[in-house]
Write a protein that holds these residues in place. Structure first.
Motif, PDB file in Angstrom:
ATOM      1  N   ASN A 237       0.810  -1.231   0.000  1.00 40.88           N
ATOM      2  CA  ASN A 237       0.000   0.000   0.000  1.00 40.88           C
ATOM      3  C   ASN A 237       0.836   1.271   0.000  1.00 40.88           C
ATOM      4  OD1 ASN A 237      -2.603  -0.862  -0.150  1.00 40.88           O
ATOM      5  ND2 ASN A 237      -2.891  -1.052   2.048  1.00 40.88           N
ATOM      6  N   HIS A 238       2.017   1.177   0.616  1.00 39.91           N
ATOM      7  CA  HIS A 238       2.768   2.396   0.917  1.00 39.91           C
ATOM      8  C   HIS A 238       4.084   2.457   0.156  1.00 39.91           C
ATOM      9  CE1 HIS A 238       4.024   5.847   3.183  1.00 39.91           C
ATOM     10  NE2 HIS A 238       5.030   5.210   3.740  1.00 39.91           N
ATOM     11  N   VAL A 239       4.824   1.356   0.164  1.00 42.19           N
ATOM     12  CA  VAL A 239       6.160   1.372  -0.426  1.00 42.19           C
ATOM     13  C   VAL A 239       6.100   1.208  -1.935  1.00 42.19           C
ATOM     14  CG1 VAL A 239       8.378   0.184  -0.483  1.00 42.19           C
ATOM     15  CG2 VAL A 239       7.193   0.488   1.686  1.00 42.19           C
ATOM     16  N   LYS A 240       5.328   0.211  -2.377  1.00 44.49           N
ATOM     17  CA  LYS A 240       5.345  -0.092  -3.804  1.00 44.49           C
ATOM     18  C   LYS A 240       4.425   0.833  -4.594  1.00 44.49           C
ATOM     19  CE  LYS A 240       7.227  -4.683  -4.002  1.00 44.49           C
ATOM     20  NZ  LYS A 240       7.134  -6.019  -4.569  1.00 44.49           N
ATOM     21  N   LYS A 241       4.657   2.110  -4.414  1.00 43.37           N
ATOM     22  CA  LYS A 241       3.954   3.114  -5.204  1.00 43.37           C
ATOM     23  C   LYS A 241       4.895   3.568  -6.311  1.00 43.37           C
ATOM     24  CE  LYS A 241       0.859   5.051  -1.729  1.00 43.37           C
ATOM     25  NZ  LYS A 241       0.489   6.248  -0.969  1.00 43.37           N
ATOM     26  N   GLU A 242       4.346   3.637  -7.482  1.00 48.48           N
ATOM     27  CA  GLU A 242       5.195   4.095  -8.577  1.00 48.48           C
ATOM     28  C   GLU A 242       5.423   5.585  -8.444  1.00 48.48           C
ATOM     29  OE1 GLU A 242       4.485   2.791 -12.507  1.00 48.48           O
ATOM     30  OE2 GLU A 242       3.608   0.891 -11.885  1.00 48.48           O
ATOM     31  N   GLY A 243       6.635   6.009  -8.658  1.00 46.66           N
ATOM     32  CA  GLY A 243       6.964   7.417  -8.544  1.00 46.66           C
ATOM     33  C   GLY A 243       8.039   7.783  -9.540  1.00 46.66           C
ATOM     34  N   LYS A 244       9.020   8.516  -9.074  1.00 51.09           N
ATOM     35  CA  LYS A 244      10.081   8.948  -9.966  1.00 51.09           C
ATOM     36  C   LYS A 244      11.028   7.791 -10.277  1.00 51.09           C
ATOM     37  CE  LYS A 244      11.411   9.368  -5.592  1.00 51.09           C
ATOM     38  NZ  LYS A 244      10.549   9.395  -4.446  1.00 51.09           N
ATOM     39  N   GLU A 245      11.723   7.907 -11.353  1.00 51.17           N
ATOM     40  CA  GLU A 245      12.784   6.960 -11.693  1.00 51.17           C
ATOM     41  C   GLU A 245      14.066   7.764 -11.818  1.00 51.17           C
ATOM     42  OE1 GLU A 245      12.121   3.864 -14.713  1.00 51.17           O
ATOM     43  OE2 GLU A 245      10.063   4.570 -14.807  1.00 51.17           O
ATOM     44  N   PHE A 246      15.019   7.441 -10.970  1.00 54.20           N
ATOM     45  CA  PHE A 246      16.294   8.151 -11.036  1.00 54.20           C
ATOM     46  C   PHE A 246      17.144   7.588 -12.172  1.00 54.20           C
ATOM     47  CE2 PHE A 246      16.081   9.022  -6.207  1.00 54.20           C
ATOM     48  CZ  PHE A 246      15.375  10.195  -6.444  1.00 54.20           C
ATOM     49  N   ILE A 247      17.818   8.498 -12.852  1.00 54.59           N
ATOM     50  CA  ILE A 247      18.824   8.101 -13.846  1.00 54.59           C
ATOM     51  C   ILE A 247      20.181   8.329 -13.191  1.00 54.59           C
ATOM     52  CG2 ILE A 247      19.798   8.580 -16.121  1.00 54.59           C
ATOM     53  CD1 ILE A 247      16.974   9.682 -16.869  1.00 54.59           C
ATOM     54  N   ILE A 248      20.908   7.248 -12.984  1.00 57.82           N
ATOM     55  CA  ILE A 248      22.197   7.339 -12.277  1.00 57.82           C
ATOM     56  C   ILE A 248      23.312   7.578 -13.297  1.00 57.82           C
ATOM     57  CG2 ILE A 248      23.746   6.220 -10.631  1.00 57.82           C
ATOM     58  CD1 ILE A 248      20.927   6.746  -9.533  1.00 57.82           C
ATOM     59  N   LEU A 249      23.794   8.791 -13.347  1.00 59.31           N
ATOM     60  CA  LEU A 249      24.869   9.161 -14.280  1.00 59.31           C
ATOM     61  C   LEU A 249      26.218   9.275 -13.570  1.00 59.31           C
ATOM     62  CD1 LEU A 249      22.947  11.939 -16.257  1.00 59.31           C
ATOM     63  CD2 LEU A 249      23.361   9.583 -16.979  1.00 59.31           C
ATOM     64  N   SER A 250      26.190   9.225 -12.238  1.00 55.72           N
ATOM     65  CA  SER A 250      27.411   9.372 -11.428  1.00 55.72           C
ATOM     66  C   SER A 250      28.134  10.673 -11.739  1.00 55.72           C
ATOM     67  CB  SER A 250      28.352   8.171 -11.638  1.00 55.72           C
ATOM     68  OG  SER A 250      27.708   6.986 -11.257  1.00 55.72           O
ATOM     69  N   LYS A 251      27.342  11.716 -11.937  1.00 53.16           N
ATOM     70  CA  LYS A 251      27.896  13.033 -12.275  1.00 53.16           C
ATOM     71  C   LYS A 251      28.862  13.527 -11.209  1.00 53.16           C
ATOM     72  CE  LYS A 251      26.226  17.822 -12.696  1.00 53.16           C
ATOM     73  NZ  LYS A 251      25.012  18.682 -12.646  1.00 53.16           N
TER      74      LYS A 251
END
Length: 679
Positions: A237-251
């Motif tokens: 109910n709480h954790v498995k909510k779809e949200g942002k997706e981070f793009i890891i570029l290691s900037k």
């Protein structure tokens, strides 16, 4: 069971306990943890006394119940000698012995020639069998069956007896309702479990010790299963909510790595990669980072925050104390000096003008990372786009406090960090299937801490060696279990030890303990770090997070009074620099078990191994201090002894969660029964 029937059952179990004598009405709820019928019925006996053995079947040291005929009274021949009543049962004579007695009372209780029910522990003195001060002496022979049973023994306090609790529980068992079975039928048959109602009844009225354990085990499984379902439903109910997706570029990663004055350990590299992968998921991340003392958890947390910042979001790190927050801030600000990332510190000590600037920059998004204490979750603190909340020493915050910070963002990722190694069993019970990264490996620069056990009688020798070390420019901690002296306990008190050490070290010794305000504690620690004094007398308030690199000596007085995990945490306050460090475990009266405990400290510096041993010795609740941390306290389950049950509950909950809609109704009902905290 329909909705009306469920409501009826819950109404009964949540109703006030009845049939309590007026003088017990204030005491019993404190013992049971509440004043509801369910609190009373869940009041598990501490142990049981088997009074079912007859006199011929009982061995020395065992309890026996029998009917005997009073044969003779033997008055003592001299002062201080016991009074004996000789009784006969099944052609066997034995003495009933009394040391504090009233002759008039004993003649009234034991008239010669009458039958009497006796129950007590069988002893042998010289060639004679005897019972000293029997637990029961009853003239009503009809009560024999009631006494000759498995008797539950409850935790008591002044003003209430075991018999009183048994009677109150018995009167409330009469109307106990049936519950629909929710455990897999195959498992019930395999374990030979009774249904829920019978398990409660037989827990308090077992026909054998084996039956009592079977009932406890069944109820423990109910408890663990309900809790595991709660964790999984919360995740659905709480954790498995779809949200942002981070793009890891290691900037920023390479920039910071090049500036670090040390190399990352293999464990740190693996943990950074694991957390980065979880952040890339389209689901909200809830992750746990466990690391032994000095394993470099802050570095790993920093790289998780960098991933958030390069995705144009903000990160917050919350620590339990001002000094720990400042410690994190100083290190992180220095580590990020090669970047354009803006970091700020927000605590209760932050000046009003500076606080206003920080809050404006958080709300506008100018500020990338904020580090602070409880000040972070205050209502007027607003983030533009909070992407990650790092909760350091998470067990020191309550659930509500943690949620206040997390709730300041939308589907904010959470990284719990703890320096208290959690045994796998306890981790599974507390977090369910929350993903975990573990740091066991310590940086090569960390030297092992030599640990020794010494008798407190050698304290004068220790003080002399301490004096030599301080004259060489080293610093030391001296830990005591209590703040003030207690006449009833011969245990070291910080204030008394501080006064004693002042005679030798004068103004070079300071003191810190729990009665000081947080501001006073911080001031003492800052003074210690700034070399204003070299020896710090303390209680366990310095247990976690304080970093004083030139502190090389840890003395723990009455070390036998502490748990293993606590000793390990305290020892971790030294050995943080490049000099050899020492830990001295002082003891007074050392039992065999206490010696074994302290020996583990001398032989191992592996926090995870020590935590497992601590859980085995003390039980799960004491390791993290569940009352303070908001973790669930179990009434029937022991997370060490019931490891197999926990695995069963964990796997069963995992399978059950697939029937999500069907599960909601039954779970809501059972969880309200087992865990009122979830309501």
């Amino acid at each position: 069971m329909n909705v009306d029937e469920q409501s009826s059952v819950l109404t009964f179990l949540n109703s006030k306990i009845e049939n309590i004598p007026k003088f017990h009405s204030a005491i019993l709820p404190k013992l049971c943890g509440g004043d509801r019928v369910v609190d009373l019925l869940f009041y598990k006996p501490l142990s049981y006394v088997d009074r079912s053995k007859s006199l011929p079947d009982a061995q020395v040291g065992e309890f026996t119940t029998f009917v005997a005929k009073v044969y003779e009274h033997q008055r003592p021949t001299s002062r201080g000698r016991p009074y004996r009543v000789i009784v006969e049962s099944e052609s066997q004579y034995l003495f009933i012995v009394f040391f504090n007695y009233s002759v008039k009372y004993l003649y009234k209780l034991f008239p010669v020639g009458t039958d009497i029910v006796i129950s007590g522990k069988l002893e042998k003195f010289a060639e004679h069998w005897q019972i000293t001060h029997p637990d029961y002496m009853l003239s009503d022979i009809n009560l024999f069956k009631e006494i000759a049973c498995i008797e539950p023994v409850y935790q008591l306090c002044r003003g209430i007896t075991n018999k009183s609790i048994r009677n109150i529980i018995s009167s409330n068992l009469k109307d106990l309702p049936d519950l629909p079975e929710w455990i897999d039928e195959t498992l019930i048959k395999q374990k030979k479990w009774l249904n829920w109602k019978e398990s409660i009844i037989r827990l308090h009225r077992p026909s054998s010790l084996a039956e009592a354990e079977v009932c406890r085990e069944r109820l423990a499984y109910d408890e663990l299963f309900a809790y595991q379902l709660a964790l999984k439903l919360a995740r659905e109910n709480h954790v498995k909510k779809e949200g942002k997706e981070f793009i890891i570029l290691s900037k920023y990663k390479e920039q910071v790595l090049n500036e670090l004055p040390f190399q990352l350990t293999n464990d740190q590299i693996r943990a950074i990669d694991e957390i980065s992968e979880r952040q890339k998921s389209r689901y909200r991340m809830v992750s746990l980072l466990q690391g032994d003392v000095g394993s470099g958890k802050t570095v790993v947390a920093l790289f998780a925050m960098l991933n958030v910042v390069e995705n144009n979001m903000q990160a917050a790190l919350m620590a339990p104390t001002t000094i720990l927050a400042e410690q994190h801030y100083n290190w992180i600000e220095e580590a990020l000096s090669c970047t354009d990332i803006k970091v700020a510190l927000l605590t209760g000590k932050t000046a009003r003008k500076e606080r206003k600037i920080i809050m404006n920059e958080l709300a506008s998004g100018i500020l990338n990372i904020v580090i602070g204490t409880h000040a972070l979750f205050q209502a007027n603190v607003t983030f533009k786009n909070l992407g990650l909340a790092v909760i350091d020493e998470q067990q020191r915050f309550g659930v509500i406090q943690r949620n206040r910070l997390v709730g300041k963002g939308e589907n904010t990722d959470i990284l719990f960090v703890t320096a208290t190694p959690i045994p796998r069993t306890l981790q599974q019970a507390m977090y369910g299937d929350v993903e975990c990264s573990i740091l066991r490996e310590k940086p090569k620069s960390r030297l092992p801490i030599k640990t020794v056990i010494m008798n407190v009688k050698k304290v004068s020798d220790i003080i002399q060696r301490l004096k030599d070390a301080i004259n060489r420019g080293e610093k030391a901690y001296w830990i005591c279990p209590y703040i003030e002296e207690n006449e009833e306990l011969n245990i070291a008190a910080a204030e008394m030890r501080f006064q004693e050490l002042q005679k030798t070290f004068f103004d070079r010794v300071g003191i810190i303990h729990g009665k000081l305000t947080q501001e006073q504690k911080d001031q003492v620690m800052f003074s210690f770090k700034r070399n204003e004094f070299s020896l710090l007398v303390a209680t366990t308030v310095i247990e976690v997070g304080i970093d004083v690199p030139d502190a090389t000596i840890m003395i723990i007085e009455n070390a036998e009074q502490f748990g293993l995990s606590q000793l390990h945490q305290l020892r971790g306050r030294v050995g943080r620099g490049n000099k050899p460090s020492f830990c001295v475990l002082l003891y007074d009266n050392l039992s065999k078990s206490s010696y074994s405990k302290l020996k583990i400290m001398c032989e191992s510096q592996d926090g995870f191994y020590i935590a497992e041993k601590d859980m085995m010795l003390r039980g799960s609740g004491d390791i993290l201090g569940t009352k303070q941390s908001g973790c669930m306290e179990f009434k029937f389950a022991d997370l060490y002894e019931d490891r197999e049950l926990l695995n069963l509950a964990y796997n069963s909950a995992k399978g059950t969660i697939a029937n999500f809609e069907l599960l909601l109704d039954i779970f809501e009902y059972r969880s309200r029964l087992h865990f009122s905290k979830f309501q």
